[in-house]
Design a protein around this motif. Structure first.
Motif, PDB file in Angstrom:
ATOM      1  N   UNK A  10      -7.513 203.571  56.276  1.00 13.53           N
ATOM      2  CA  UNK A  10      -8.700 203.390  55.289  1.00 13.53           C
ATOM      3  C   UNK A  10      -8.707 201.871  55.184  1.00 13.53           C
ATOM      4  N   UNK A  11      -9.847 201.042  55.308  1.00 20.94           N
ATOM      5  CA  UNK A  11      -9.963 199.678  55.380  1.00 20.94           C
ATOM      6  C   UNK A  11     -10.277 199.422  53.775  1.00 20.94           C
ATOM      7  N   UNK A  12      -9.470 198.413  53.121  1.00 26.77           N
ATOM      8  CA  UNK A  12      -9.009 198.040  51.692  1.00 26.77           C
ATOM      9  C   UNK A  12      -9.694 196.605  51.705  1.00 26.77           C
ATOM     10  N   UNK A  17      -6.359 195.610  44.368  1.00 28.35           N
ATOM     11  CA  UNK A  17      -4.756 195.926  44.257  1.00 28.35           C
ATOM     12  C   UNK A  17      -4.480 197.287  45.000  1.00 28.35           C
ATOM     13  N   UNK A  18      -3.460 197.154  45.700  1.00 29.98           N
ATOM     14  CA  UNK A  18      -3.017 198.372  46.487  1.00 29.98           C
ATOM     15  C   UNK A  18      -1.764 198.851  46.004  1.00 29.98           C
ATOM     16  N   UNK A  19      -1.520 200.144  45.806  1.00 28.64           N
ATOM     17  CA  UNK A  19      -0.279 200.862  45.879  1.00 28.64           C
ATOM     18  C   UNK A  19      -0.473 201.785  46.616  1.00 28.64           C
ATOM     19  N   UNK A  34      -0.984 192.520  45.345  1.00 32.31           N
ATOM     20  CA  UNK A  34      -1.580 192.038  44.293  1.00 32.31           C
ATOM     21  C   UNK A  34      -3.113 191.911  45.048  1.00 32.31           C
ATOM     22  N   UNK A  35      -4.117 191.455  43.959  1.00 31.68           N
ATOM     23  CA  UNK A  35      -5.173 190.948  44.528  1.00 31.68           C
ATOM     24  C   UNK A  35      -5.281 189.416  45.150  1.00 31.68           C
ATOM     25  N   UNK A  36      -4.403 188.705  44.958  1.00 33.43           N
ATOM     26  CA  UNK A  36      -4.263 187.375  45.387  1.00 33.43           C
ATOM     27  C   UNK A  36      -3.374 187.440  46.809  1.00 33.43           C
ATOM     28  N   UNK A  37      -2.756 188.615  46.999  1.00 41.46           N
ATOM     29  CA  UNK A  37      -2.111 188.858  48.354  1.00 41.46           C
ATOM     30  C   UNK A  37      -0.535 188.834  48.383  1.00 41.46           C
ATOM     31  N   UNK A  38       0.146 188.692  47.232  1.00 38.74           N
ATOM     32  CA  UNK A  38       1.457 188.870  47.245  1.00 38.74           C
ATOM     33  C   UNK A  38       1.671 190.514  47.344  1.00 38.74           C
ATOM     34  N   UNK A  39       3.027 190.562  48.037  1.00 38.72           N
ATOM     35  CA  UNK A  39       3.145 191.964  48.421  1.00 38.72           C
ATOM     36  C   UNK A  39       4.584 192.302  48.240  1.00 38.72           C
ATOM     37  N   UNK A  60      -3.176 196.128  56.017  1.00 40.29           N
ATOM     38  CA  UNK A  60      -3.651 195.603  54.714  1.00 40.29           C
ATOM     39  C   UNK A  60      -3.746 194.090  54.788  1.00 40.29           C
ATOM     40  N   UNK A  61      -3.577 193.381  55.817  1.00 41.95           N
ATOM     41  CA  UNK A  61      -3.387 191.891  56.011  1.00 41.95           C
ATOM     42  C   UNK A  61      -2.053 191.194  55.416  1.00 41.95           C
ATOM     43  N   UNK A  62      -1.067 192.110  55.290  1.00 38.45           N
ATOM     44  CA  UNK A  62       0.075 191.547  54.820  1.00 38.45           C
ATOM     45  C   UNK A  62       1.094 190.853  55.933  1.00 38.45           C
ATOM     46  N   UNK A  63       1.082 189.677  55.979  1.00 34.45           N
ATOM     47  CA  UNK A  63       1.875 189.073  56.908  1.00 34.45           C
ATOM     48  C   UNK A  63       3.461 188.529  56.418  1.00 34.45           C
ATOM     49  N   UNK A  64       3.799 188.767  55.069  1.00 36.82           N
ATOM     50  CA  UNK A  64       4.864 188.249  54.554  1.00 36.82           C
ATOM     51  C   UNK A  64       5.018 189.259  53.139  1.00 36.82           C
TER      52      UNK A  64
END
Length: 199
Positions: A10-12, A17-19, A34-39, A60-64
């Motif tokens: 699913x595109x987010x 905020x994602x869990x 988190x909304x600012x991209x911390x993961x 989810x666009x998470x690279x770190x």
């Protein structure tokens, strides 16, 4: 959901905020963004789950990953964690948090070797902030003083608070022999989301 060719992710939106608890078979792997991209990643599933986790992180666009939490040392919870950092699509993990101590298994040895120097032992009541947006509170670790040889009873349980949302991520914490779940019930209530797999 598990990432595979038949089931697209699913595109987010980037600022959401994602869990999400991943379907990686036996074991656990949960992503928090988190909304600012911390993961953060909670558990790494069994050996072989690394590619599924990395694909979901990429979607989810998470690279770190700012943090990875290991609930306990059974292979179905930490076996794939070292794989997340490995290979061309590897996602670096800044720090890992666990119950401390050691465990006699190949999966544990691979975890301890991969994250040597980046492991932090947590204590009950300790809090961490993720980008000043999510508060992570340790509500259980090492049975909160109850002695047991059961690795599940030693599970790290974290309560994540984002605004009015409370989510409890609990590994395989025991409800009997010993009953650690009842001992922490006041600390986790109220919670709108419980992320825990059947043992």
């Amino acid at each position: 959901p598990e990432l595979n060719e038949a089931l697209p992710l699913v595109t987010v939106p980037a600022g959401a905020f994602v869990l999400t608890a991943l379907d990686i078979g036996q074991g656990d792997a949960t992503i928090l963004r988190t909304p600012s991209g911390c993961a953060a990643l909670f558990d790494g599933g069994p050996t072989g789950a690394g590619n599924t986790i990395k694909a979901n992180l990429a979607a989810l666009g998470i690279t770190r990953l700012d943090a990875a939490f290991v609930s306990h040392y059974h292979a179905d919870h930490l076996g794939g964690l070292d794989e997340v950092e490995q290979g061309a699509t590897g996602v670096p993990i800044t720090a890992t948090y666990d119950r401390g101590g050691s465990y006699d298994s190949l999966a544990y040895t691979q975890y301890a070797t991969q994250f040597a120097g980046r492991r932090t032992t947590l204590a009950a009541g300790q809090t961490l902030e993720l980008c000043d947006e999510v508060t992570l509170t340790v509500v259980a670790v090492n049975g909160n003083g109850v002695r047991s040889s059961d690795e599940n009873a030693k599970s790290l349980v974290v309560k994540a608070r984002f605004g009015e949302l409370d989510a409890v991520i609990g590994g395989d914490l025991t409800g009997d022999s010993p009953d650690i779940e009842s001992r922490i019930s006041a600390a986790v209530a109220p919670a709108q989301v419980l992320v825990e797999r059947e043992r």
